[in-house]
Write an enzyme that holds these catalytic residues in place. Structure first.
Site, short mmCIF file in Angstrom:
data_model
loop_
_atom_site.label_atom_id
_atom_site.label_comp_id
_atom_site.label_asym_id
_atom_site.label_seq_id
_atom_site.Cartn_x
_atom_site.Cartn_y
_atom_site.Cartn_z
N ASP A 1 33.58 63.35 -18.75
CA ASP A 1 32.93 64.95 -19.12
C ASP A 1 33.91 66.17 -19.51
O ASP A 1 33.50 66.84 -19.65
CB ASP A 1 32.48 65.38 -18.00
CG ASP A 1 32.66 65.87 -16.88
OD1 ASP A 1 34.26 66.20 -17.08
OD2 ASP A 1 32.32 66.91 -15.47
N TYR B 1 44.01 68.88 -21.17
CA TYR B 1 44.84 67.26 -20.57
C TYR B 1 45.75 67.85 -21.03
O TYR B 1 46.79 66.75 -20.68
CB TYR B 1 43.83 66.50 -20.19
CG TYR B 1 43.09 66.61 -18.74
CD1 TYR B 1 43.61 66.50 -18.09
CD2 TYR B 1 42.07 66.96 -19.02
CE1 TYR B 1 42.72 66.66 -16.51
CE2 TYR B 1 40.48 66.93 -18.00
CZ TYR B 1 41.49 66.55 -16.84
OH TYR B 1 40.40 66.83 -15.46
P1 NAD Z 1 34.39 63.08 -3.77
O1 NAD Z 1 35.98 62.68 -2.70
O2 NAD Z 1 34.07 63.86 -3.25
O3 NAD Z 1 33.87 61.58 -3.50
C1 NAD Z 1 33.97 60.44 -3.49
C2 NAD Z 1 33.35 59.02 -2.71
O4 NAD Z 1 33.69 58.76 -3.35
C3 NAD Z 1 33.60 59.81 -1.13
O5 NAD Z 1 32.43 59.85 -0.17
C4 NAD Z 1 33.93 58.62 -0.82
O6 NAD Z 1 34.32 58.22 0.13
C5 NAD Z 1 33.78 57.73 -1.54
N1 NAD Z 1 34.49 56.31 -2.40
C6 NAD Z 1 35.85 55.95 -2.05
N2 NAD Z 1 35.89 55.07 -2.57
C7 NAD Z 1 35.07 54.27 -2.95
C8 NAD Z 1 34.18 52.82 -2.39
N3 NAD Z 1 35.99 52.16 -2.71
N4 NAD Z 1 33.48 52.44 -2.82
C9 NAD Z 1 33.02 53.06 -1.89
N5 NAD Z 1 32.68 54.77 -2.07
C10 NAD Z 1 33.83 55.04 -2.33
O7 NAD Z 1 35.26 63.18 -5.05
P2 NAD Z 1 34.30 63.75 -6.82
O8 NAD Z 1 35.46 65.01 -6.54
O9 NAD Z 1 33.68 64.83 -6.01
O10 NAD Z 1 34.74 63.30 -7.48
C11 NAD Z 1 34.33 61.76 -7.64
C12 NAD Z 1 34.58 61.17 -9.16
O11 NAD Z 1 34.35 61.18 -10.31
C13 NAD Z 1 36.32 61.00 -8.86
O12 NAD Z 1 36.53 60.18 -9.12
C14 NAD Z 1 36.71 61.86 -10.02
O13 NAD Z 1 37.66 61.59 -10.47
C15 NAD Z 1 35.22 61.61 -10.78
N6 NAD Z 1 35.15 63.19 -11.38
C16 NAD Z 1 35.00 62.24 -12.90
C17 NAD Z 1 34.67 63.08 -14.22
C18 NAD Z 1 34.80 62.47 -15.62
O14 NAD Z 1 34.91 63.42 -16.33
N7 NAD Z 1 34.46 61.25 -15.79
C19 NAD Z 1 34.16 64.26 -13.83
C20 NAD Z 1 34.26 64.96 -12.39
C21 NAD Z 1 34.60 63.82 -11.20
C1 G6P Z 2 36.83 67.10 -15.80
C2 G6P Z 2 38.03 66.18 -15.93
C3 G6P Z 2 37.31 65.18 -14.91
C4 G6P Z 2 37.94 65.72 -13.62
C5 G6P Z 2 37.57 67.01 -12.70
C6 G6P Z 2 38.59 67.51 -11.84
O1 G6P Z 2 35.87 67.31 -15.51
O2 G6P Z 2 37.01 65.36 -16.84
O3 G6P Z 2 37.90 64.21 -14.96
O4 G6P Z 2 37.99 64.65 -11.92
O5 G6P Z 2 37.69 67.70 -14.32
O6 G6P Z 2 38.04 68.75 -11.67
P1 G6P Z 2 38.50 69.48 -10.65
O7 G6P Z 2 37.73 71.03 -9.98
O8 G6P Z 2 37.88 68.42 -9.13
O9 G6P Z 2 40.15 69.78 -10.33
MN MN Z 3 37.48 63.06 -17.44
#
Ligand code: NAD
Ligand code: G6P
Ligand code: MN
Length: 442
Positions: A170, A265
């Site tokens: 994102d 980044y």
């Molecule tokens: P969070 O810790 O609040 O939530 C993650 C959840 O995943 C937790 O509830 C945890 O119990 C669960 N989990 C862990 N291992 C698991 C497994 N093997 N199977 C099922 N569930 C499992 O984290 P968050 O900050 O809300 O972020 C969630 C994810 O989204 C992270 O990987 C974060 O980096 C990613 N993210 C990616 C983008 C992107 O641009 N690609 C943007 C925002 C967040």
């Molecule tokens: C951006 C990136 C994600 C990352 C997030 C971290 O959205 O694209 O990949 O997980 O920032 O944000 P945070 O608020 O958890 O530091």
């Molecule tokens: Mn990302």
């Protein structure tokens, strides 16, 4: 219109309520019959699920809702899996950030040794989700945004090459929303962009409006002065002061190559010394998130559960996450939407490793993504990308072969790490901290 069954994997994520609200706000474009949450942490997920149940009862009682930790129940009868798991949760993110900082190396969620450590944890978790999906809903697609997306994507390329997984980030969406504000446009969708790189490691080369007018000069003028800082970003995810610093820092990253506009980044690779100097080794981004977003989301969810009503709730729609709906719609309705995805290069960047997972514009239809041709990239970007993609490939190689040597090489090769000696010190600490999460290395 067909209605879809959606599974959110990582149901306990801080992003789940915002995404559920966003899905409900987009039902006219993407109708849903069933919404399920899956997580391995029941206690955490139950709080989010309890609130989602109330939200759905109020806004869309016709949608069947279920939260479970049972893979069969979760993955059966599903059209799309939206995956955002964090293996090891924030407790491990905190260590990913703090261990490198002990050695004056960047401590970051997805960049440098912290991202490598996170990758070593995530690969197994994401592969497990894919296997469940293929077992219980073989026709489903996974829209994966679990991090570190670059390493996860390389692992899926190596180990699940035929699986229906789309890896997306994102950050470009968030930056493009800021660009649209800078240009005075209503939406980023009024722009057509050319972009290339790796995940969390890329550059815009061309941005035009629908009439074909070049928008780069106006954007460059702004970025040269203010980076991506704008008055009203319309983004409620990247709001903390540390994110503002990152958006401002894009000014200095831009100065290094004024032909392009950078992903935020890149600052971790190009200004690692400054990043370290401005970091507090005892209070990192993980602490900010735990004290901020996590507390906020869980407190609001508990209030909703207690009142059995969303009245007065401060939870907000994560409208910028609607790119996930665009992606699901592209697959479901063959819309041929143009989106940035993380896909195998296969010659799209002609002077770059064909097996690299690159982030480039793709036309997405029901058969998946068709990457656009990028052509040759300049020496500066090529050099940086070759180094970084080698780090990502070595991490996946280390995970597959359980190799200490490969992982030491991966950390050493990261542009954020000054020497093999420091790399080894960090690696040894990370191994200790990640016991039970990483394969045992030899
Ligand atoms: P969070 O810790 O609040 O939530 C993650 C959840 O995943 C937790 O509830 C945890 O119990 C669960 N989990 C862990 N291992 C698991 C497994 N093997 N199977 C099922 N569930 C499992 O984290 P968050 O900050 O809300 O972020 C969630 C994810 O989204 C992270 O990987 C974060 O980096 C990613 N993210 C990616 C983008 C992107 O641009 N690609 C943007 C925002 C967040
Ligand atoms: C951006 C990136 C994600 C990352 C997030 C971290 O959205 O694209 O990949 O997980 O920032 O944000 P945070 O608020 O958890 O530091
Ligand atoms: Mn990302």
């Amino acid at each position: 219109m067909k209605k879809f069954s959606i599974l959110i994997a990582g149901g306990g994520s801080t992003f789940t309520p915002g995404i559920v609200l966003m899905l409900l706000d987009n039902l006219d474009k993407f109708p849903i019959r069933k919404l399920k949450l899956y997580d391995i942490d029941k206690e955490r997920q139950d709080i989010i699920a309890g609130a989602c149940e109330v939200i759905l009862r109020e806004k869309a009682p016709e949608i069947e809702f279920l939260a479970t930790t049972d893979p069969e129940e979760a993955f059966t009868d599903v059209d799309f899996v939206m995956a955002h798991i964090r293996v090891g949760k924030y407790a491990m993110r905190e260590l990913d950030e703090k261990i490198p900082l002990k050695y004056c190396v960047v401590g970051q969620e997805t960049c440098g040794p912290g991202g490598i450590a996170y990758g070593m944890r995530s690969i197994g978790g994401v592969l497990e989700l894919i296997d469940y999906m293929e077992k219980y809903s073989p026709n489903a697609w996974m829209l994966n945004y679990s991090n570190p997306a670059a390493i996860v994507a390389e692992a899926t390329r190596r180990l699940r090459p035929h699986s229906k997984v789309l890896n997306i980030c994102d950050m470009p969406v968030g930056i493009e929303e800021r660009m649209a504000r800078i240009l005075g446009l209503k939406s980023r969708k009024e722009m057509t962009v050319r972009y290339y790189g790796l995940n969390h490691f890329g550059w815009w080369t061309d941005i035009r409006d629908k009439e074909g007018n070049d928008l780069m000069p106006k954007l460059k003028e702004h970025v040269a002065k203010y980076g991506y800082v704008v008055n009203d970003s319309g983004d409620n995810q990247h709001v903390d002061a540390s994110w503002q610093d990152t958006f401002l820092k894009a000014r200095d990253v831009y100065a290094l190559d004024p032909d392009t506009l950078p992903n935020t980044y890149l600052k971790y690779y190009l200004f690692p010394d400054e990043v370290v100097a401005n970091s507090n080794p005892n209070y990192t981004r993980a602490n900010e998130v735990m004290d901020g977003r996590e507390k906020f989301v869980f407190t609001e969810c508990k209030k909703i559960i207690e009142k059995q009503s969303t009245e007065g709730s401060a939870l907000h729609i994560d409208e910028h996450a609607s790119y996930i709906v665009d992606l699901a719609r592209a697959i479901a309705y063959n819309t041929h939407e143009r989106m940035l995805l993380i896909v195998e290069n296969k010659g799209a960047i002609s002077n770059f490793d064909p097996t690299a997972m690159v982030e480039i514009p793709c036309i997405v239809g029901s058969n998946g993504p068709e990457p656009l041709s990028i052509g040759e990239i300049p020496q500066f970007q090529k050099g940086l990308m070759e180094q970084q993609v080698s780090v990502e490939k070595l991490v996946v190689e280390a995970w597959i072969t359980k190799s200490y040597q490969k992982l030491w090489q991966a950390i050493t090769l990261s542009k954020t790490v000054p020497s093999a000696k420091v790399a080894k010190q960090i690696l040894d600490d990370l191994i200790e901290a990640n016991k039970g999460y990483w394969p045992e290395l030899h």
